[in-house]
Motif scaffolding. Structure first.
Motif, short mmCIF file in Angstrom:
data_model
loop_
_atom_site.label_atom_id
_atom_site.label_comp_id
_atom_site.label_asym_id
_atom_site.label_seq_id
_atom_site.Cartn_x
_atom_site.Cartn_y
_atom_site.Cartn_z
N LEU A 82 0.85 -1.21 0.00
CA LEU A 82 0.00 0.00 0.00
C LEU A 82 0.88 1.25 0.00
O LEU A 82 0.63 2.22 -0.75
CB LEU A 82 -0.89 0.00 1.25
N ARG A 83 1.98 1.21 0.78
CA ARG A 83 2.87 2.37 0.84
C ARG A 83 3.41 2.69 -0.56
O ARG A 83 3.39 3.83 -1.02
CB ARG A 83 4.03 2.06 1.79
N ASP A 84 3.84 1.63 -1.27
CA ASP A 84 4.44 1.89 -2.60
C ASP A 84 3.38 2.38 -3.58
O ASP A 84 3.63 3.26 -4.40
CB ASP A 84 5.11 0.61 -3.13
N ASP A 85 2.15 1.82 -3.47
CA ASP A 85 1.09 2.31 -4.38
C ASP A 85 0.80 3.78 -4.10
O ASP A 85 0.74 4.60 -5.01
CB ASP A 85 -0.19 1.49 -4.17
N VAL A 86 0.67 4.13 -2.80
CA VAL A 86 0.37 5.55 -2.47
C VAL A 86 1.51 6.42 -2.96
O VAL A 86 1.31 7.51 -3.53
CB VAL A 86 0.18 5.69 -0.93
N ARG A 87 2.74 5.92 -2.83
CA ARG A 87 3.89 6.73 -3.26
C ARG A 87 3.86 6.91 -4.78
O ARG A 87 4.26 7.96 -5.31
CB ARG A 87 5.17 5.98 -2.85
N ALA A 88 3.34 5.91 -5.47
CA ALA A 88 3.26 6.03 -6.94
C ALA A 88 2.05 6.86 -7.34
O ALA A 88 1.79 7.03 -8.53
CB ALA A 88 3.18 4.63 -7.56
N GLY A 89 1.26 7.32 -6.32
CA GLY A 89 0.16 8.22 -6.65
C GLY A 89 -1.17 7.50 -6.86
O GLY A 89 -2.19 8.12 -7.13
N VAL A 90 -1.20 6.16 -6.70
CA VAL A 90 -2.48 5.45 -6.91
C VAL A 90 -3.38 5.73 -5.71
O VAL A 90 -2.92 5.81 -4.57
CB VAL A 90 -2.20 3.92 -7.01
N ASP A 91 -4.69 5.87 -5.94
CA ASP A 91 -5.60 6.19 -4.83
C ASP A 91 -5.93 4.90 -4.09
O ASP A 91 -6.59 4.01 -4.63
CB ASP A 91 -6.89 6.81 -5.38
N ARG A 92 -5.47 4.77 -2.86
CA ARG A 92 -5.66 3.50 -2.13
C ARG A 92 -6.46 3.73 -0.85
O ARG A 92 -6.34 2.99 0.10
CB ARG A 92 -4.27 2.96 -1.73
N ARG A 93 -7.30 4.75 -0.84
CA ARG A 93 -7.94 5.06 0.45
C ARG A 93 -8.81 3.89 0.93
O ARG A 93 -8.76 3.50 2.09
CB ARG A 93 -8.81 6.32 0.29
N VAL A 94 -9.56 3.25 0.02
CA VAL A 94 -10.48 2.17 0.44
C VAL A 94 -9.65 1.00 1.01
O VAL A 94 -9.92 0.48 2.08
CB VAL A 94 -11.31 1.71 -0.78
N GLU A 95 -8.56 0.67 0.28
CA GLU A 95 -7.76 -0.49 0.76
C GLU A 95 -7.15 -0.18 2.13
O GLU A 95 -7.15 -1.03 3.02
CB GLU A 95 -6.63 -0.79 -0.23
N VAL A 96 -6.64 1.08 2.30
CA VAL A 96 -6.03 1.40 3.60
C VAL A 96 -7.09 1.30 4.70
O VAL A 96 -6.84 0.79 5.79
CB VAL A 96 -5.41 2.84 3.53
N GLU A 97 -8.30 1.76 4.36
CA GLU A 97 -9.40 1.68 5.33
C GLU A 97 -9.63 0.23 5.75
O GLU A 97 -9.62 -0.12 6.93
CB GLU A 97 -10.68 2.25 4.66
N ARG A 98 -9.73 -0.65 4.76
CA ARG A 98 -10.01 -2.07 5.07
C ARG A 98 -8.83 -2.67 5.83
O ARG A 98 -9.00 -3.38 6.83
CB ARG A 98 -10.24 -2.84 3.76
N PHE A 99 -7.60 -2.30 5.40
CA PHE A 99 -6.40 -2.84 6.06
C PHE A 99 -6.36 -2.39 7.52
O PHE A 99 -6.10 -3.20 8.43
CB PHE A 99 -5.16 -2.35 5.30
N ALA A 100 -6.72 -1.12 7.75
CA ALA A 100 -6.69 -0.60 9.13
C ALA A 100 -7.67 -1.40 9.99
O ALA A 100 -7.37 -1.83 11.10
CB ALA A 100 -7.07 0.88 9.12
N ARG A 101 -8.86 -1.67 9.41
CA ARG A 101 -9.85 -2.42 10.20
C ARG A 101 -9.34 -3.83 10.49
O ARG A 101 -9.43 -4.35 11.59
CB ARG A 101 -11.18 -2.46 9.44
N GLN A 102 -8.71 -4.44 9.46
CA GLN A 102 -8.24 -5.82 9.67
C GLN A 102 -7.19 -5.86 10.78
O GLN A 102 -7.25 -6.69 11.68
CB GLN A 102 -7.64 -6.33 8.35
N VAL A 103 -6.24 -4.91 10.75
CA VAL A 103 -5.19 -4.92 11.79
C VAL A 103 -5.81 -4.61 13.15
O VAL A 103 -5.49 -5.23 14.16
CB VAL A 103 -4.08 -3.89 11.42
N GLY A 104 -6.80 -3.67 13.13
CA GLY A 104 -7.43 -3.30 14.40
C GLY A 104 -8.15 -4.48 15.01
O GLY A 104 -8.21 -4.64 16.23
N ARG A 105 -8.70 -5.36 14.14
CA ARG A 105 -9.51 -6.47 14.68
C ARG A 105 -8.63 -7.59 15.25
O ARG A 105 -9.12 -8.46 15.94
CB ARG A 105 -10.36 -7.07 13.54
N SER A 106 -7.35 -7.56 14.94
CA SER A 106 -6.53 -8.72 15.33
C SER A 106 -6.34 -8.74 16.84
O SER A 106 -5.61 -7.91 17.41
CB SER A 106 -5.16 -8.65 14.64
#
Lengths: 169, 213, 101, 382
Positions: free
Chosen positions: D261-285
């Motif tokens: 995700l970091r590299d995609d965001v750095r390349a300018g790709v819009d990853r807001r939805v994926e970061v949102e889902r990833f944050a929830r997944q890590v939060g749930r662990s």
């Protein structure tokens, strides 16, 4: 064939036993003792005591690992650098243990041992199991209570506050 | 002569040998991080060993024998995994802990730059990793006669079923490898002794009652 | 592989353990000597069971108890050494001989 | 081409690389990590298991010396890649291809190996001065090595090739009061500047008893670069810190996902939805929360006393709170939020010792990873 295996294991056990006090590193002393126990476990398997032999192997490996932790923790002076045992009591100890050895071996070879009473059962493990759960039940109860008492007293003796922060929580 | 009548105890004894080898690797390389890694595996051993032993005893109690063959045959009616789920779960956890794999990989953890294996290169590392994978495979293979009814199964011959089941257990364990954060022993130890041991004891009580009943 | 051979092995282990227990300064090494002596009891017990009274399992129970005693002895030994270290920061037998008459 | 060449070429196709970052080289590290993932090369945690040593940015004098010692640890066949701070992807690709070719160049590797054999085995007295401070891979070898938990090198332990005859020549472990009333061996172990997923240029020399930190002393090894780092946005910096914290926590799958995700965001790709889902997944662990709860607690008073700013100040609490805070900040930065005050590295270094004392080694690593001071912004001294 079993006799050869027995003598190999016996000599190894005594050899490692002597090595325990000869070797100069704590970890090696512990593993020498472990090797000696493994040989004893082997001899017990030779006596058809499969369960007890493997039990000794299992128990002793775990015990010797815990002992290795304590040995290294508490052997403040590195045995290799500062010789530990003073000379005078070494000679005294040698004499005493030599005398004990001679006495025991003399006893072993002179006493005429009674004849064997009965045949070893087909499955000694089952016999042990039924004895421990049946006639020898009080022994297991006493041993169980002794283990509990040891656990409690060892914890009381050993822990002061606990080196981890969580100790006092 | 060989102690096959007590296969389970022999299996347990041979697992514990891994404690000695990982500690020796950690201590022998005379470097601080591997030493800490070696001691971590001892803590892990003390944490997983008792629940693991009780799980094995539960299986032996259910089959009224310590011999793998007997245990497998005793499951022809109902596999042990069905009526001893807690024991099976604890056994899987202890297989992971025994081979310090996946969430139990703290002794060779990334935070210690590889822990016990940090100073191993080339053939040493190859031998160490091969031993570790072998331990994982053997332990998951042992799960088949203990819990999954040995070679029992429709159509395929016995040995084929045993291979398939071993492969499934192994696939599950390998899948878990990166799926969970590493579990540290200073927190898992209390959970293991306070939760897992009573759970396996209750499971053993249930099995005892069923066997007697 | 006679009874005498097993008992000689037990006697040898017992003597080595006794030598170790008497000659070593450090309490921890002394405990290893004791462990060796209990090891000898193990061998003797197994031999007596096999050669004299295999019918009943009493000999095996004795071996079982000997193994347990060995574990307890080690646990208590290290607890004592820990307490001693904390109280007096020493682990050598000479300095811990207060009870001597 | 003989069998041997073909085998050597096959072996050199996918070497394992050990990435070393210098304070100014964070940007270069991101490019290198992305390039390594694209090629499928594995990044390993210790130089002993590596074939290629990749150095990102220009190290300062002491850091260069530390890297030299780590380079001596890489077993042959080995190759070394030096990547400048503001490097482009193509340059990194060319450099890595050069390294793979160098690994496959058998005569050169033989020459390198012969030269190392001529230098003779490593012995403690010629291993450079105290400040060599090399990283985890070799961490305890100098100071800690001989006092390996009270068991002397002298008595020959395992693979150590040289025997310390005279007891005087060996630095014996001195004993210090334990937190538990005992006097046990003390081990000095530097969490060195060269360590995987470790803030570049930071050196924390720990005094350990067992693996409990008795005392921690923080040092900075400067980089030679101009010190400015273009992360390409605050979200990239936060995702990178999250990835490193998850890697130290041992959750490889999540760390890898954070880095993608970091590299995609750095390349300018819009990853807001994926970061949102990833944050929830890590939060749930629950396992992760169970493992990092209650470590390195920073309360309000500590924030004032040490003058903390940034994530540590806005999200007081333990490592778990800071991780959650970083996710919130990353999502805000992705949503084009106002740029907030960055964390001041000097303040973080001041608060570090108080957090580390009493923690275990693993907990200490997690605490440092949760703070993740970016020493490039640190005024370079020492």
């Amino acid at each position: 064939m079993r006799t050869v295996v027995f003598w190999v294991l016996a000599l190894a056990a005594v050899g490692f036993g002597v090595a325990v006090f000869r070797v100069d590193s704590m970890a090696r002393a512990t593993f020498a003792l472990l090797a000696s126990f493994l040989c004893v476990g082997g001899t017990m398997v030779l006596l058809d005591l499969h369960y007890l032999g493997v039990l000794v192997v299992l128990m002793m490996i775990m015990e010797m690992m815990v002992m290795a932790v304590f040995m290294i923790m508490y052997m403040m002076n590195p045995a290799g650098l500062m010789p530990m045992s003073m000379l005078h009591n070494r000679r005294g100890a040698l004499i005493i243990s030599g005398a004990v050895l001679v006495a025991l071996v003399a006893g072993v070879w002179t006493v005429d041992w009674p004849e064997r009473a009965g045949r070893p059962p087909g499955d000694p493990t089952r016999a042990l199991g039924e004895a421990v759960m049946g006639a020898q039940m009080p022994v297991m109860i006493v041993v169980g209570v002794a283990i509990l008492a040891t656990m409690v007293s060892a914890v009381v003796l050993a822990t002061d506050r606990g080196r981890y922060d969580g100790g006092d929580r | 002569m060989l102690p096959w009548s007590i296969g389970v105890v022999w299996f347990n004894a041979m697992e514990v040998v891994a404690w000695v080898s990982v500690w020796m690797v950690g201590w022998g390389t005379n470097s601080a991080f591997p030493l800490v890694g070696g001691y971590r595996f001892l803590a892990q051993g003390l944490a997983y060993e008792l629940p693991h032993m009780f799980a094995l005893i539960t299986v032996a109690l259910g089959a009224e024998s310590l011999d793998f063959g007997e245990i497998a045959r005793a499951q022809d009616g109902l596999w042990f995994v069905v009526w001893m789920p807690v024991a099976f779960l604890v056994y899987l956890l202890s297989v992971l802990a025994m081979a310090f794999w996946g969430p139990f990989g703290h002794p060779v953890g990334h935070d210690l730059a590889g822990g016990a294996v940090l100073e191993l290169a080339g053939p040493d590392r190859l031998v160490f990793e091969a031993g570790r994978y072998a331990l994982l495979v053997v332990a998951s293979a042992a799960a088949v006669p203990l819990f999954l009814g040995g070679g029992a199964g429709p159509l395929l011959p016995g040995w084929a079923w045993a291979l398939v089941k071993t492969y499934l257990v192994l696939a599950l364990l390998v899948w878990v490898r990166h799926r969970l954060p590493v579990i540290r022993m200073d927190r898992f130890m209390t959970a293991a002794w306070v939760v897992l041991i009573p759970a396996t004891l209750v499971q053993m009580l249930v099995v005892g009652i069923v066997v007697l009943g | 592989m006679t009874l005498q051979a097993f008992l000689t092995l037990a006697a040898a282990l017992f003597a080595v353990g006794l030598y170790g227990a008497l000659s070593q300064q450090s309490i921890v090494m002394l405990m290893m000597g004791l462990e060796l002596m209990i090891n000898a009891v193990l061998v003797a017990g197994a031999a007596f069971w096999f050669y004299l009274a295999p019918a009943s399992a009493d000999g095996q129970v004795l071996v079982l108890v000997a193994v347990t005693v060995m574990a307890l002895e080690m646990a208590m030994g290290f607890a004592v050494v820990t307490a001693l270290m904390r109280a007096r920061d020493v682990d050598v037998t000479d300095d811990a001989g207060d009870l001597k008459g | 081409m003989g069998l041997r060449e073909r085998l050597v070429r096959f072996a050199a196709e996918r070497p394992r690389s050990f990435v070393v970052a210098t304070p100014g080289g964070a940007g270069a590290r991101l490019v290198v990590e992305e390039e390594l993932r694209r090629r499928g090369w594995r990044a390993v945690a210790s130089p002993v298991g590596a074939d290629v040593l990749v150095v990102c940015g220009e190290p300062g004098a002491e850091l260069a010396q530390a890297i030299e010692v780590v380079w001596a640890d890489v077993p042959g066949p080995r190759a070394r890649v030096q990547v400048a701070a503001g490097v482009r992807r193509e340059a990194v690709a060319r450099a890595l291809d050069g390294a793979a070719a160098e690994l496959a160049d058998v005569p050169r590797q033989w020459a390198d190996a012969a030269e190392r054999v001529a230098a003779g085995p490593w012995t403690p007295d010629d291993s450079g001065d105290e400040m060599s401070g090399h990283g985890g891979g070799h961490g305890g070898h100098e100071q800690g090595g001989h006092a390996a938990h009270g068991d002397m090198g002298g008595d020959g332990d395992g693979g150590h090739e040289h025997h310390m005859g005279a007891p005087g020549g060996v630095a014996m472990a001195e004993r210090a009061d334990d937190r538990d009333g005992l006097k046990l061996d003390v081990l000095h172990v530097p969490l060195g500047p060269v360590l995987s997923d470790w803030p570049a240029g930071l050196r924390v020399s720990l005094t350990l008893q067992g693996d409990v930190v008795q005392d921690a002393e923080v040092g900075v090894l400067g980089g030679a670069g101009d010190g400015v780092v273009e992360w390409g946005g605050l979200a990239v910096a936060h995702l990178d810190s999250i990835g490193r914290l998850l890697a130290v926590a041992g959750w490889a799958a999540a760390a890898e996902r954070a880095r993608i995700l970091r590299d995609d965001v750095r390349a300018g790709v819009d990853r807001r939805v994926e970061v949102e889902r990833f944050a929830r997944q890590v939060g749930r662990s629950r396992t992760l929360r169970w493992m990092i709860r209650g470590l390195g607690v920073i309360d309000r008073a500590a924030v004032e006393r040490y003058g903390l700013t940034g994530v540590a100040a806005r999200y007081p609490g333990d490592v778990a709170d800071r991780l959650a805070g970083r996710f919130v900040e990353a999502r805000k930065a992705l949503g084009g939020g106002a740029d907030v005050e960055l964390d001041d590295p000097a303040a973080l270094l001041r608060v570090l010792p108080s957090l580390l004392v009493g923690a275990e080694l693993a907990a200490a690593r997690l605490i440092v990873a949760s703070l993740d001071p970016d020493l490039a912004r640190e005024p370079v001294h020492g």
